[in-house]
Design a protein around this motif. Structure first.
Motif, mmCIF file in Angstrom:
data_model
loop_
_atom_site.group_PDB
_atom_site.id
_atom_site.type_symbol
_atom_site.label_atom_id
_atom_site.label_comp_id
_atom_site.label_asym_id
_atom_site.label_seq_id
_atom_site.Cartn_x
_atom_site.Cartn_y
_atom_site.Cartn_z
ATOM 1 N N GLY A 119 0.808 -1.209 0.000
ATOM 2 C CA GLY A 119 0.000 0.000 0.000
ATOM 3 C C GLY A 119 0.841 1.259 0.000
ATOM 4 O O GLY A 119 0.363 2.326 0.343
ATOM 5 N N SER A 120 2.112 1.158 -0.413
ATOM 6 C CA SER A 120 3.021 2.295 -0.319
ATOM 7 C C SER A 120 2.613 3.446 -1.224
ATOM 8 O O SER A 120 2.816 4.600 -0.864
ATOM 9 N N LEU A 121 2.024 3.171 -2.388
ATOM 10 C CA LEU A 121 1.616 4.256 -3.277
ATOM 11 C C LEU A 121 0.509 5.080 -2.645
ATOM 12 O O LEU A 121 0.516 6.303 -2.701
ATOM 13 N N ARG A 122 -0.450 4.411 -2.024
ATOM 14 C CA ARG A 122 -1.537 5.137 -1.383
ATOM 15 C C ARG A 122 -1.016 5.918 -0.182
ATOM 16 O O ARG A 122 -1.380 7.064 0.028
ATOM 17 N N ARG A 123 -0.143 5.293 0.619
ATOM 18 C CA ARG A 123 0.435 5.995 1.776
ATOM 19 C C ARG A 123 1.198 7.236 1.320
ATOM 20 O O ARG A 123 1.094 8.286 1.937
ATOM 21 N N ALA A 124 1.954 7.110 0.245
ATOM 22 C CA ALA A 124 2.718 8.255 -0.258
ATOM 23 C C ALA A 124 1.787 9.385 -0.669
ATOM 24 O O ALA A 124 2.054 10.558 -0.375
ATOM 25 N N ALA A 125 0.679 9.055 -1.322
ATOM 26 C CA ALA A 125 -0.270 10.089 -1.735
ATOM 27 C C ALA A 125 -0.904 10.761 -0.524
ATOM 28 O O ALA A 125 -1.086 11.975 -0.496
ATOM 29 N N LEU A 126 -1.217 9.982 0.496
ATOM 30 C CA LEU A 126 -1.873 10.533 1.683
ATOM 31 C C LEU A 126 -0.914 11.244 2.625
ATOM 32 O O LEU A 126 -1.340 12.017 3.486
ATOM 33 N N ASN A 127 0.390 10.999 2.486
ATOM 34 C CA ASN A 127 1.370 11.640 3.362
ATOM 35 C C ASN A 127 1.300 13.154 3.304
ATOM 36 O O ASN A 127 1.486 13.819 4.325
ATOM 37 N N ARG A 128 1.041 13.706 2.132
ATOM 38 C CA ARG A 128 0.961 15.174 2.016
ATOM 39 C C ARG A 128 -0.124 15.732 2.922
ATOM 40 O O ARG A 128 0.063 16.732 3.613
ATOM 41 N N ARG A 129 -1.290 15.078 2.937
ATOM 42 C CA ARG A 129 -2.378 15.558 3.780
ATOM 43 C C ARG A 129 -2.046 15.344 5.252
ATOM 44 O O ARG A 129 -2.325 16.200 6.097
ATOM 45 N N SER A 130 -1.429 14.225 5.569
ATOM 46 C CA SER A 130 -1.031 13.953 6.958
ATOM 47 C C SER A 130 -0.053 15.005 7.445
ATOM 48 O O SER A 130 -0.144 15.470 8.589
ATOM 49 N N GLU A 131 0.888 15.396 6.596
ATOM 50 C CA GLU A 131 1.849 16.437 6.964
ATOM 51 C C GLU A 131 1.138 17.748 7.264
ATOM 52 O O GLU A 131 1.490 18.462 8.207
ATOM 53 N N MET A 133 -1.974 18.057 8.352
ATOM 54 C CA MET A 133 -2.680 17.902 9.630
ATOM 55 C C MET A 133 -1.708 18.022 10.793
ATOM 56 O O MET A 133 -2.035 18.628 11.819
ATOM 57 N N GLU A 134 -0.512 17.461 10.644
ATOM 58 C CA GLU A 134 0.522 17.587 11.682
ATOM 59 C C GLU A 134 0.853 19.056 11.913
ATOM 60 O O GLU A 134 1.012 19.488 13.060
ATOM 61 N N LEU A 135 0.968 19.836 10.850
ATOM 62 C CA LEU A 135 1.254 21.271 10.988
ATOM 63 C C LEU A 135 0.132 21.986 11.727
ATOM 64 O O LEU A 135 0.385 22.870 12.557
ATOM 65 N N MET A 136 -1.114 21.634 11.426
ATOM 66 C CA MET A 136 -2.254 22.238 12.113
ATOM 67 C C MET A 136 -2.176 21.948 13.616
ATOM 68 O O MET A 136 -2.385 22.834 14.443
ATOM 69 N N LEU A 137 -1.843 20.713 13.976
ATOM 70 C CA LEU A 137 -1.730 20.340 15.387
ATOM 71 C C LEU A 137 -0.532 21.023 16.052
ATOM 72 O O LEU A 137 -0.615 21.468 17.198
ATOM 73 N N GLU A 138 0.559 21.127 15.322
ATOM 74 C CA GLU A 138 1.758 21.787 15.858
ATOM 75 C C GLU A 138 1.500 23.277 16.093
ATOM 76 O O GLU A 138 1.970 23.844 17.090
ATOM 77 N N ARG A 139 0.753 23.917 15.204
ATOM 78 C CA ARG A 139 0.387 25.330 15.415
ATOM 79 C C ARG A 139 -0.354 25.488 16.739
ATOM 80 O O ARG A 139 -0.111 26.426 17.494
ATOM 81 N N ALA A 140 -1.261 24.557 17.006
ATOM 82 C CA ALA A 140 -2.026 24.626 18.261
ATOM 83 C C ALA A 140 -1.096 24.464 19.463
ATOM 84 O O ALA A 140 -1.229 25.184 20.452
ATOM 85 N N ARG A 141 -0.161 23.536 19.370
ATOM 86 C CA ARG A 141 0.791 23.333 20.483
ATOM 87 C C ARG A 141 1.606 24.604 20.722
ATOM 88 O O ARG A 141 1.853 24.980 21.869
ATOM 89 N N LYS A 142 2.036 25.245 19.642
ATOM 90 C CA LYS A 142 2.826 26.482 19.773
ATOM 91 C C LYS A 142 2.015 27.604 20.414
ATOM 92 O O LYS A 142 2.582 28.491 21.034
#
Length: 193
Positions: A119-131, A133-142
């Motif tokens: 499933g690496s192709l699908r994971r690679a495509a979804l990684n951009r969105r996950s990144e 979401m991580e930024l959104m959560l990190e903004r909240a932590r900051k």
């Protein structure tokens, strides 16, 4: 030494033509009736070029869906975690509830690989969105807010929305609001928990 593709060069134009052709065919026929050959013909390219880049039609459809999601639904920055999560989850819930909505959800389901398959192709495509979401959560932590980790966000907001869509359960803004509020109210789980 291989040449890197130039932004806006032929590679970018070809990718745009392929994505446009795929999106049009998906809208016309649905994901189950679109082949790599159909997309290649519509884009004016050789099918072998598409196979070389994406491997199969499922990987291409997934990348097209993620690209559309990124373009049409950027993650919000409202200034608060709750505001960001509500602005993110409400459109997902209303899209999943609509008859014509959720081409992304259908693409995810259609491109699911059999158990044990790569499933690496699908994971690679979804990684951009996950990144994102991580930024959104990190903004909240900051900002000093108690933010969940990405897995908690997926487990407690996104997964229930998709499961409700899959099983025909009610969806909408009220459901999204309830899931977000439950996530924010949860005690922080211990590392590795």
């Amino acid at each position: 030494m291989t040449a890197k593709p130039r932004p806006g060069g032929r590679s970018a134009r070809n990718k745009a033509a392929v994505f446009e052709a795929a999106a049009a065919l998906l809208a016309e026929r649905g994901h189950e009736a679109v082949t790599m050959t159909d997309i290649a013909e519509r884009a004016g390219m050789a099918a072998t070029s598409l196979y070389r880049r994406w491997g199969d039609v499922r990987a291409l459809i997934m990348e097209v869906a993620v690209e559309k999601l990124m373009r049409e639904r950027p993650l919000p920055d409202t200034g608060s975690l709750r505001g960001d999560l509500l602005a993110w989850a409400r459109p997902i819930a209303t899209s999943l509830a609509s008859r014509e909505g959720s081409s992304f959800f259908r693409a995810v389901i259609a491109t699911t690989t059999p158990a044990g398959a790569d499933g690496s192709l699908r994971r690679a495509a979804l990684n951009r969105r996950s990144e994102q979401m991580e930024l959104m959560l990190e903004r909240a932590r900051k900002r000093g807010e108690k933010a969940p980790d990405l897995v908690e966000l997926l487990d407690h907001v996104l997964a229930p929305l998709y499961m409700r869509a899959l099983f025909g359960r009610p969806l909408g803004k009220a459901v999204a609001d309830r899931l977000v509020d439950r996530l924010i109210a949860r005690p922080k789980r211990p590392p590795g928990g």
